[in-house]
Design a protein around this motif. Structure first.
Motif, PDB file in Angstrom:
ATOM      1  N   CYS A  26     -72.807 -27.711 -44.664  1.00  0.00           N
ATOM      2  CA  CYS A  26     -72.253 -26.387 -44.949  1.00  0.00           C
ATOM      3  C   CYS A  26     -73.330 -25.330 -44.668  1.00  0.00           C
ATOM      4  N   LYS A  27     -72.964 -24.333 -43.898  1.00  0.00           N
ATOM      5  CA  LYS A  27     -73.913 -23.271 -43.549  1.00  0.00           C
ATOM      6  C   LYS A  27     -73.279 -21.904 -43.781  1.00  0.00           C
ATOM      7  N   PHE A  28     -73.910 -21.095 -44.630  1.00  0.00           N
ATOM      8  CA  PHE A  28     -73.448 -19.747 -44.902  1.00  0.00           C
ATOM      9  C   PHE A  28     -73.929 -18.817 -43.792  1.00  0.00           C
ATOM     10  N   GLU A  29     -72.983 -18.126 -43.149  1.00  0.00           N
ATOM     11  CA  GLU A  29     -73.312 -17.179 -42.076  1.00  0.00           C
ATOM     12  C   GLU A  29     -73.181 -15.768 -42.647  1.00  0.00           C
ATOM     13  N   ARG A  30     -74.316 -15.223 -43.073  1.00  0.00           N
ATOM     14  CA  ARG A  30     -74.332 -13.965 -43.806  1.00  0.00           C
ATOM     15  C   ARG A  30     -73.740 -12.799 -43.014  1.00  0.00           C
ATOM     16  N   TYR A  41     -57.854 -27.435 -48.098  1.00  0.00           N
ATOM     17  CA  TYR A  41     -57.610 -27.059 -46.704  1.00  0.00           C
ATOM     18  C   TYR A  41     -58.744 -27.559 -45.802  1.00  0.00           C
ATOM     19  N   ILE A  42     -59.977 -27.399 -46.239  1.00  0.00           N
ATOM     20  CA  ILE A  42     -61.134 -27.850 -45.454  1.00  0.00           C
ATOM     21  C   ILE A  42     -61.096 -29.361 -45.265  1.00  0.00           C
ATOM     22  N   GLU A  43     -60.822 -30.082 -46.344  1.00  0.00           N
ATOM     23  CA  GLU A  43     -60.795 -31.546 -46.277  1.00  0.00           C
ATOM     24  C   GLU A  43     -59.711 -32.042 -45.332  1.00  0.00           C
ATOM     25  N   GLU A  44     -58.534 -31.445 -45.419  1.00  0.00           N
ATOM     26  CA  GLU A  44     -57.432 -31.863 -44.554  1.00  0.00           C
ATOM     27  C   GLU A  44     -57.713 -31.506 -43.100  1.00  0.00           C
ATOM     28  N   GLY A  59     -65.949 -28.881 -36.773  1.00  0.00           N
ATOM     29  CA  GLY A  59     -65.780 -28.319 -38.099  1.00  0.00           C
ATOM     30  C   GLY A  59     -64.888 -27.104 -38.134  1.00  0.00           C
ATOM     31  N   VAL A  60     -64.890 -26.411 -39.259  1.00  0.00           N
ATOM     32  CA  VAL A  60     -64.085 -25.213 -39.455  1.00  0.00           C
ATOM     33  C   VAL A  60     -64.969 -24.105 -40.011  1.00  0.00           C
ATOM     34  N   THR A  61     -64.557 -22.868 -39.756  1.00  0.00           N
ATOM     35  CA  THR A  61     -65.257 -21.703 -40.285  1.00  0.00           C
ATOM     36  C   THR A  61     -64.318 -20.964 -41.226  1.00  0.00           C
ATOM     37  N   ILE A  62     -64.764 -20.725 -42.440  1.00  0.00           N
ATOM     38  CA  ILE A  62     -63.942 -20.096 -43.469  1.00  0.00           C
ATOM     39  C   ILE A  62     -64.447 -18.684 -43.741  1.00  0.00           C
ATOM     40  N   SER A  63     -63.547 -17.707 -43.649  1.00  0.00           N
ATOM     41  CA  SER A  63     -63.897 -16.328 -43.984  1.00  0.00           C
ATOM     42  C   SER A  63     -63.902 -16.170 -45.499  1.00  0.00           C
ATOM     43  N   LEU A  64     -65.002 -15.670 -46.059  1.00  0.00           N
ATOM     44  CA  LEU A  64     -65.157 -15.636 -47.516  1.00  0.00           C
ATOM     45  C   LEU A  64     -64.518 -14.424 -48.221  1.00  0.00           C
ATOM     46  N   PRO A  65     -64.477 -13.225 -47.621  1.00  0.00           N
ATOM     47  CA  PRO A  65     -63.907 -12.083 -48.355  1.00  0.00           C
ATOM     48  C   PRO A  65     -62.490 -12.323 -48.868  1.00  0.00           C
ATOM     49  N   GLY A  66     -61.637 -12.931 -48.038  1.00  0.00           N
ATOM     50  CA  GLY A  66     -60.274 -13.197 -48.469  1.00  0.00           C
ATOM     51  C   GLY A  66     -60.205 -14.182 -49.617  1.00  0.00           C
ATOM     52  N   ILE A  67     -61.101 -15.173 -49.604  1.00  0.00           N
ATOM     53  CA  ILE A  67     -61.136 -16.167 -50.669  1.00  0.00           C
ATOM     54  C   ILE A  67     -61.607 -15.529 -51.977  1.00  0.00           C
ATOM     55  N   ILE A  68     -62.593 -14.640 -51.865  1.00  0.00           N
ATOM     56  CA  ILE A  68     -63.103 -13.948 -53.057  1.00  0.00           C
ATOM     57  C   ILE A  68     -62.006 -13.088 -53.679  1.00  0.00           C
ATOM     58  N   ALA A  69     -61.248 -12.389 -52.820  1.00  0.00           N
ATOM     59  CA  ALA A  69     -60.158 -11.547 -53.322  1.00  0.00           C
ATOM     60  C   ALA A  69     -59.108 -12.391 -54.035  1.00  0.00           C
ATOM     61  N   LYS A  70     -58.840 -13.561 -53.486  1.00  0.00           N
ATOM     62  CA  LYS A  70     -57.863 -14.457 -54.096  1.00  0.00           C
ATOM     63  C   LYS A  70     -58.416 -15.048 -55.395  1.00  0.00           C
ATOM     64  N   SER A 123     -69.080 -15.673 -43.730  1.00  0.00           N
ATOM     65  CA  SER A 123     -68.276 -16.875 -43.548  1.00  0.00           C
ATOM     66  C   SER A 123     -69.085 -18.130 -43.888  1.00  0.00           C
ATOM     67  N   LEU A 124     -68.366 -19.219 -44.053  1.00  0.00           N
ATOM     68  CA  LEU A 124     -68.981 -20.510 -44.328  1.00  0.00           C
ATOM     69  C   LEU A 124     -68.534 -21.489 -43.253  1.00  0.00           C
ATOM     70  N   ARG A 125     -69.503 -22.099 -42.586  1.00  0.00           N
ATOM     71  CA  ARG A 125     -69.221 -23.077 -41.539  1.00  0.00           C
ATOM     72  C   ARG A 125     -69.410 -24.480 -42.105  1.00  0.00           C
ATOM     73  N   ILE A 126     -68.355 -25.310 -41.993  1.00  0.00           N
ATOM     74  CA  ILE A 126     -68.425 -26.684 -42.483  1.00  0.00           C
ATOM     75  C   ILE A 126     -68.252 -27.609 -41.286  1.00  0.00           C
ATOM     76  N   GLU A 127     -69.202 -28.511 -41.054  1.00  0.00           N
ATOM     77  CA  GLU A 127     -69.166 -29.385 -39.883  1.00  0.00           C
ATOM     78  C   GLU A 127     -69.374 -30.833 -40.268  1.00  0.00           C
ATOM     79  N   GLU A 128     -68.771 -31.734 -39.500  1.00  0.00           N
ATOM     80  CA  GLU A 128     -69.091 -33.146 -39.628  1.00  0.00           C
ATOM     81  C   GLU A 128     -70.461 -33.354 -38.988  1.00  0.00           C
ATOM     82  N   LYS A 129     -71.375 -33.964 -39.697  1.00  0.00           N
ATOM     83  CA  LYS A 129     -72.755 -34.088 -39.227  1.00  0.00           C
ATOM     84  C   LYS A 129     -72.864 -34.874 -37.922  1.00  0.00           C
TER      85      LYS A 129
END
Length: 267
Positions: A16-20, A61-64, A35-46, A24-30
């Motif tokens: 997991c790598k935070f892209e300041r 969602y990330i796991e699936e 992997g997938v990139t998740i936008s954080l502002p929308g998650i924080i609002a939720k 966003s947060l990037r999650i990759e299979e090593k």
């Protein structure tokens, strides 16, 4: 938020790598770098409204998504599992390993991609996957649109200041895709007596509006923005007018008046 999500994924073989700069947060299979990139502002609002439920939802969602991405998938024999999905024009048009995704232009704000449904998630189809099995673009498009017509449509209705708003939310991952079903569009066109407007804030909802006065535009704009901010896969905060069987993106500015977005619309 990045730390909390990373902690919940700590026991998985992913980095997991935070892209300041991008929030966003990037999650990759090593092993593969997929992997997938998740936008954080929308998650924080939720999270502000739903707390832990919002975090658990995005972790699921990330796991699936990562599980589906790293498994080999085939189209043959799975024709009934192909569906179209609506995405923003800012959505990537190729996979992280450089394979072009299969898509069609739609409007100035949206594109149509194609997905193989895997049950709890789906995988977007790329050209490599299509060509490996000797399928073609037309076959995938026609099959996906045919399957879309078989999905159930669930509608809730609300009225505000003389305007009627219909919410299509079947929670099957293809709610926004319903606007590609001509029978659905025609059914709303027949029941709407005023101006027909539509919002596609995220993949899990479509808002159809029967606009009777200026207040209706203002309410639709507020609804679109609210849903856009809370959606797992945001599409657009803009609304659309539906005229002559075409969607025209509009800004709603000033005294609740719609203004053409200024972009060339595509059918």
């Amino acid at each position: 938020m990045a730390d909390r999500i990373s902690e919940k994924l700590a026991d998985r073989p992913w980095s997991c790598k935070f892209e300041r700069e991008k929030d966003s947060l990037r999650i990759e299979e090593k092993a593969t770098g997929k992997g997938v990139t998740i936008s954080l502002p929308g998650i924080i609002a939720k999270w502000e409204n739903q707390k832990e439920k919002a975090i658990n939802e995005v972790v699921y969602y990330i796991e699936e998504a990562l599980t589906a991405m790293t498994e080999s998938q085939e189209l043959s024999g799975k024709e009934k599992s192909l569906y179209p999905v609506i995405r923003s024009t800012s959505f990537p048009t190729e996979t992280n390993d450089g394979h072009a995704l299969l898509y069609d232009e739609h409007t100035a704000e949206t594109r149509i991609f194609y997905a193989l449904d895997l049950g709890n998630s789906y995988r977007l189809i790329d050209h490599k996957m299509m060509e490996r099995e000797n399928w073609n673009h037309t076959r995938i498009r026609e099959t996906a649109l045919f399957n879309l017509r078989s999905l159930k449509t669930e509608i809730k209705k609300d009225q505000v200041a003389g305007n009627t708003f219909y919410f299509l939310r079947a929670n099957d991952g293809y709610d926004a895709s319903r606007i590609l079903d001509e029978s659905v569009m025609q059914s709303f066109k027949n029941r709407i007596s005023g101006t027909m407007a539509i919002a596609l804030p995220h993949q899990d909802v479509v808002i159809f509006a029967d606009i009777q006065n200026d207040t209706g535009y203002d309410v639709l704009a507020q609804l679109a923005m609210s849903f856009f901010a809370s959606g797992r896969v945001p599409i657009t905060a803009l609304s659309f007018l539906y005229e002559e069987d075409k969607l025209e993106p509009i800004f709603i500015l000033g005294k609740n008046r719609p203004v053409n977005s200024g972009k060339d619309d595509k059918k």
